[in-house]
Design a protein around this motif. Sequence first.
Motif, PDB file in Angstrom:
ATOM      1  N   PRO A   1     -14.776 -55.619   8.599  1.00 21.68           N
ATOM      2  CA  PRO A   1     -14.389 -54.484   9.455  1.00 21.68           C
ATOM      3  C   PRO A   1     -14.033 -53.193   8.723  1.00 21.68           C
ATOM      4  CG  PRO A   1     -13.347 -56.500  10.201  1.00 21.68           C
ATOM      5  CD  PRO A   1     -13.994 -56.828   8.892  1.00 21.68           C
TER       6      PRO A   1
ATOM      7  N   ARG B   1      -7.844 -54.890  15.896  1.00 20.92           N
ATOM      8  CA  ARG B   1      -9.116 -55.463  16.357  1.00 20.92           C
ATOM      9  C   ARG B   1      -8.866 -56.217  17.654  1.00 20.92           C
ATOM     10  NH1 ARG B   1     -11.313 -58.975  11.672  1.00 20.92           N
ATOM     11  NH2 ARG B   1     -13.092 -59.171  13.085  1.00 20.92           N
TER      12      ARG B   1
ATOM     13  N   ALA C   1     -15.010 -55.069  17.973  1.00 23.68           N
ATOM     14  CA  ALA C   1     -14.440 -55.011  16.628  1.00 23.68           C
ATOM     15  C   ALA C   1     -13.968 -56.363  16.128  1.00 23.68           C
ATOM     16  CB  ALA C   1     -13.277 -54.013  16.595  1.00 23.68           C
ATOM     17  N   GLU C   2     -13.484 -57.214  17.039  1.00 25.07           N
ATOM     18  CA  GLU C   2     -12.952 -58.500  16.593  1.00 25.07           C
ATOM     19  C   GLU C   2     -14.046 -59.429  16.058  1.00 25.07           C
ATOM     20  OE1 GLU C   2     -11.088 -60.588  19.742  1.00 25.07           O
ATOM     21  OE2 GLU C   2     -12.855 -60.626  21.017  1.00 25.07           O
TER      22      GLU C   2
ATOM     23  N   LEU D   1     -17.083 -51.065  10.502  1.00 24.54           N
ATOM     24  CA  LEU D   1     -16.681 -50.316  11.698  1.00 24.54           C
ATOM     25  C   LEU D   1     -16.761 -48.796  11.498  1.00 24.54           C
ATOM     26  CD1 LEU D   1     -13.745 -52.559  12.939  1.00 24.54           C
ATOM     27  CD2 LEU D   1     -15.927 -52.183  14.088  1.00 24.54           C
TER      28      LEU D   1
ATOM     29  N   SER E   1      -9.790 -49.202  15.286  1.00 24.23           N
ATOM     30  CA  SER E   1     -10.541 -50.457  15.384  1.00 24.23           C
ATOM     31  C   SER E   1     -10.327 -51.336  14.163  1.00 24.23           C
ATOM     32  CB  SER E   1     -12.035 -50.170  15.564  1.00 24.23           C
ATOM     33  OG  SER E   1     -12.271 -49.462  16.751  1.00 24.23           O
TER      34      SER E   1
END
Length: 352
Positions: free
Chosen positions: A225, A77, A219-220, A229, A73
């Motif tokens: 991130p 992403r 995730a984007e 994440l 992820s």
Amino acid sequence: MPPEMHGEVSAHRPSGQLGTAQLVAIGIGGMVGGGIFSVLGLTVQIAGAGAYLSFVAGGVIAALTGRSYALLSVRIRSRGGTAFFLDKCFGTAIGGPLNVLLWLSYFVMLGLYAVAFGSYGAALLGADPNGPWRRVLASGVVLAFMALNLAGARIVGRAEAILVYGKLAILLLFCVAGLAFVHGDRVSPAHYPSIGVIVYAGALIFLGYEGFELIANAAEDAIDPPRSLPRAYLISIGVVILLYVLVAFVAVGNLSVVQIDRDRDYALAAAARPFLGSAGFILIGIAAVISTASAINATLYGTGKFTYLMARNGELPPGLAKPVWDRPIGGCSPRRPGLWRWSTLCTSRASA
């Protein structure tokens, strides 16, 4: 590869709007759906007094898988989630068949959720949970949410967060109240089956954890991130492992294996009756109906999106990829991203 799937490795994406707390909520919401209500009875039937250890085994598998998802992820992403990971890493020649297997697993999940909904719904109505009402309710809820997904599920979507925290509150009440009434002999190691059986049951109930993959689809939109994440996967899976182990421990500790096997289709509600009475049975039954219904809705929506991406990528038989009236449904509204609509723009993009 589909047009919208190109360029989704978002090293250059702007900062998102979802922090760790929001991502954790998405992960927990995906996992604490219909899984615990639909597989508890099956797990106890196989693993007996060691059922709660099976949830530990399933949780270890989920944690290892979640670690891989976290790394992917951060690196990739994409709103395509698992489908995009497989295609990106292995190419469509290998990713396509793997996506088909995952696609088929969604149908199994949908069936389990629908059967659990029918059983709990029939029990709440005072009907035989194994009788015809179970089939009627199971079929009816799938058809109802199919229509809702076609018409648009904005209202249901807004209520998802409330439903998730409501379910968590009820399950925590069940655990806290039930721990005081656990019979030690029923969860004694003397009654455990072999380690192989416990692990086998843990592998079967992995679907109770499978919803953490929804974090990958968000995730984007994640803030920071590389940090948020991995933390979201770790926290959400850890919380759900603890919750599931407690739920299974309380259920086995308050009902005999024979009783749970007899009432396996609505085992959690039956386990609440000894210490919460009829009100507990109704409370857990309502939570199960809400949970399985929301899980059915989410599974149908996710499967529809997943199927659409697979069809556009040529990973399904040609007959399943044919547009309806030459006007396929594509989620590409320029004014309202994510809103599904009939559009010649989508048609042109689909043929690009």
